[in-house]
Design a protein around this motif. Structure first.
Motif, PDB file in Angstrom:
ATOM      1  N   GLY A 175       0.800  -1.226   0.000  1.00  0.00           N
ATOM      2  CA  GLY A 175       0.000   0.000   0.000  1.00  0.00           C
ATOM      3  C   GLY A 175       0.825   1.265   0.000  1.00  0.00           C
ATOM      4  O   GLY A 175       0.632   2.144   0.859  1.00  0.00           O
ATOM      5  N   SER A 176       1.719   1.388  -0.952  1.00  0.00           N
ATOM      6  CA  SER A 176       2.539   2.598  -1.041  1.00  0.00           C
ATOM      7  C   SER A 176       1.768   3.693  -1.783  1.00  0.00           C
ATOM      8  O   SER A 176       1.186   3.448  -2.839  1.00  0.00           O
ATOM      9  N   PHE A 177       1.760   4.892  -1.215  1.00  0.00           N
ATOM     10  CA  PHE A 177       1.174   6.037  -1.910  1.00  0.00           C
ATOM     11  C   PHE A 177       1.910   7.306  -1.483  1.00  0.00           C
ATOM     12  O   PHE A 177       2.671   7.303  -0.508  1.00  0.00           O
ATOM     13  N   SER A 178       1.698   8.349  -2.220  1.00  0.00           N
ATOM     14  CA  SER A 178       2.413   9.600  -1.936  1.00  0.00           C
ATOM     15  C   SER A 178       1.436  10.755  -1.821  1.00  0.00           C
ATOM     16  O   SER A 178       0.322  10.720  -2.353  1.00  0.00           O
ATOM     17  N   VAL A 179       1.881  11.780  -1.124  1.00  0.00           N
ATOM     18  CA  VAL A 179       1.115  13.023  -0.981  1.00  0.00           C
ATOM     19  C   VAL A 179       1.998  14.166  -1.458  1.00  0.00           C
ATOM     20  O   VAL A 179       3.154  14.294  -1.055  1.00  0.00           O
ATOM     21  N   GLU A 180       1.441  14.974  -2.349  1.00  0.00           N
ATOM     22  CA  GLU A 180       2.190  16.118  -2.865  1.00  0.00           C
ATOM     23  C   GLU A 180       1.220  17.268  -3.129  1.00  0.00           C
ATOM     24  O   GLU A 180       0.240  17.094  -3.859  1.00  0.00           O
ATOM     25  N   ALA A 233      -3.193  13.186  -2.970  1.00  0.00           N
ATOM     26  CA  ALA A 233      -2.612  11.864  -2.716  1.00  0.00           C
ATOM     27  C   ALA A 233      -2.933  10.918  -3.866  1.00  0.00           C
ATOM     28  O   ALA A 233      -3.925  11.087  -4.582  1.00  0.00           O
ATOM     29  N   THR A 234      -2.067   9.930  -4.033  1.00  0.00           N
ATOM     30  CA  THR A 234      -2.388   8.821  -4.932  1.00  0.00           C
ATOM     31  C   THR A 234      -3.204   7.795  -4.148  1.00  0.00           C
ATOM     32  O   THR A 234      -3.202   7.801  -2.909  1.00  0.00           O
ATOM     33  N   GLY A 235      -3.910   6.927  -4.842  1.00  0.00           N
ATOM     34  CA  GLY A 235      -4.809   6.012  -4.167  1.00  0.00           C
ATOM     35  C   GLY A 235      -4.230   4.625  -3.937  1.00  0.00           C
ATOM     36  O   GLY A 235      -3.091   4.321  -4.310  1.00  0.00           O
ATOM     37  N   ALA A 260      -8.384  11.241  -3.123  1.00  0.00           N
ATOM     38  CA  ALA A 260      -9.283  12.231  -2.533  1.00  0.00           C
ATOM     39  C   ALA A 260      -9.944  11.679  -1.277  1.00  0.00           C
ATOM     40  O   ALA A 260     -10.115  12.407  -0.276  1.00  0.00           O
ATOM     41  N   GLN A 261     -10.332  10.402  -1.296  1.00  0.00           N
ATOM     42  CA  GLN A 261     -10.926   9.779  -0.108  1.00  0.00           C
ATOM     43  C   GLN A 261      -9.926   9.719   1.037  1.00  0.00           C
ATOM     44  O   GLN A 261     -10.270   9.968   2.197  1.00  0.00           O
ATOM     45  N   ASP A 321       3.704  16.575   2.889  1.00  0.00           N
ATOM     46  CA  ASP A 321       3.964  15.833   1.654  1.00  0.00           C
ATOM     47  C   ASP A 321       4.972  14.722   1.940  1.00  0.00           C
ATOM     48  O   ASP A 321       5.787  14.830   2.875  1.00  0.00           O
ATOM     49  N   GLY A 322       4.926  13.681   1.152  1.00  0.00           N
ATOM     50  CA  GLY A 322       5.906  12.613   1.323  1.00  0.00           C
ATOM     51  C   GLY A 322       5.359  11.270   0.910  1.00  0.00           C
ATOM     52  O   GLY A 322       4.285  11.150   0.315  1.00  0.00           O
ATOM     53  N   GLU A 323       6.131  10.239   1.243  1.00  0.00           N
ATOM     54  CA  GLU A 323       5.758   8.867   0.909  1.00  0.00           C
ATOM     55  C   GLU A 323       5.130   8.213   2.139  1.00  0.00           C
ATOM     56  O   GLU A 323       5.634   8.337   3.263  1.00  0.00           O
ATOM     57  N   TYR A 324       4.026   7.501   1.898  1.00  0.00           N
ATOM     58  CA  TYR A 324       3.297   6.850   2.975  1.00  0.00           C
ATOM     59  C   TYR A 324       3.038   5.381   2.625  1.00  0.00           C
ATOM     60  O   TYR A 324       3.066   4.989   1.453  1.00  0.00           O
ATOM     61  N   THR A 325       2.764   4.588   3.665  1.00  0.00           N
ATOM     62  CA  THR A 325       2.433   3.172   3.486  1.00  0.00           C
ATOM     63  C   THR A 325       1.134   2.867   4.212  1.00  0.00           C
ATOM     64  O   THR A 325       0.955   3.264   5.368  1.00  0.00           O
ATOM     65  N   ALA A 326       0.223   2.180   3.521  1.00  0.00           N
ATOM     66  CA  ALA A 326      -1.073   1.821   4.103  1.00  0.00           C
ATOM     67  C   ALA A 326      -1.144   0.319   4.341  1.00  0.00           C
ATOM     68  O   ALA A 326      -0.763  -0.473   3.483  1.00  0.00           O
ATOM     69  N   LEU A 327      -1.634  -0.084   5.512  1.00  0.00           N
ATOM     70  CA  LEU A 327      -1.882  -1.481   5.845  1.00  0.00           C
ATOM     71  C   LEU A 327      -3.364  -1.640   6.179  1.00  0.00           C
ATOM     72  O   LEU A 327      -3.933  -0.816   6.899  1.00  0.00           O
ATOM     73  N   VAL A 328      -3.980  -2.703   5.677  1.00  0.00           N
ATOM     74  CA  VAL A 328      -5.418  -2.867   5.815  1.00  0.00           C
ATOM     75  C   VAL A 328      -5.769  -3.985   6.793  1.00  0.00           C
ATOM     76  O   VAL A 328      -5.039  -4.972   6.926  1.00  0.00           O
TER      77      VAL A 328
END
Length: 226
Positions: A105-110, A114-116, A158-159, A169-176
């Protein structure tokens, strides 16, 4: 007197062999001339009172010949494998720069955008949670979604920005994680897009892809985005 075929073959294929000197052939192989010479020599020197088992000798010589053929086939097979590996490397080299959907779940915010990510639920879930971690591995926020059905669910950037408190801003990781109406855990996976930056092989010689966000995935685990 009886002569052992294997012992005689060893001496026959030495550097002083008449056949080797005459033909200049490779001493490590047994050709038809060698076979006939060994056979007649064996018959010439055998003990009349204890004759050599010619069938056994012929079987032994045949095994020598088959061994040479097996070695040659293995060498040819290895050459073919090397050629196929070279062709595979050439074909996969063209994948660099391609965008793929891959596990993780890699995504970025700039600039506040954000990417989804995509959630893959193995069963219906009454509650789905996504833990969001920054590039340092620190938990930043957790967002929740209710009553999601089995299958792939796209969570847009957007969600994520509407639900999560992501100021930097930066790189993030999501875990579900997910649970059903009884509170039991539901199997869930998360994946996201990435761009192929390099291609390699793992210890089992399988092709692996390194993505621009640092993920290393098997080529069989990705889906290409047209």
């Amino acid at each position: 007197m009886s002569i052992d075929a294997a012992s005689y073959y060893s001496s026959f294929t030495g550097s002083n062999s008449t056949s080797s000197t005459t033909t200049g052939s490779d001493n490590s192989s047994l050709d038809q001339v060698d076979f006939l010479t060994l056979l007649t020599t064996q018959l010439q020197y055998q003990d009349p009172t204890n004759p050599t088992d010619n069938t056994a000798m012929i079987n032994q010589m045949t095994n020598y010949a088959m061994l040479d053929e097996d070695v040659a086939q293995n060498e040819n097979l290895e050459a073919i494998i090397n050629q196929l590996d070279a062709l595979a490397s050439l074909s996969t080299a063209g994948l660099i720069g391609e965008e793929v959907m891959a596990p993780g779940g890699s995504f970025s915010v700039e600039g506040g955008e954000a990417t989804g990510v995509t959630i893959d639920l193995q069963d219906d879930a009454s509650e789905v949670g996504i833990n969001i971690y920054d590039s340092e591995g620190e938990l930043v926020d957790t967002i929740y979604f209710d009553n999601l059905e089995e299958g792939e669910i796209e969570i847009t950037g957007a969600q994520i920005m509407a639900e999560a408190n992501l100021e930097n801003d930066g790189e993030y990781t999501a875990l579900v994680f997910a649970t059903d109406s009884d509170g039991a855990s539901v199997e869930a996976y998360i994946k996201s897009t990435g761009t192929i930056s390099s291609i390699g092989r793992d210890d089992s010689n399988n092709i692996t892809l390194t993505l621009d966000d640092g993920r290393e995935v098997s080529i069989g685990d990705v889906s290409f985005i047209s």
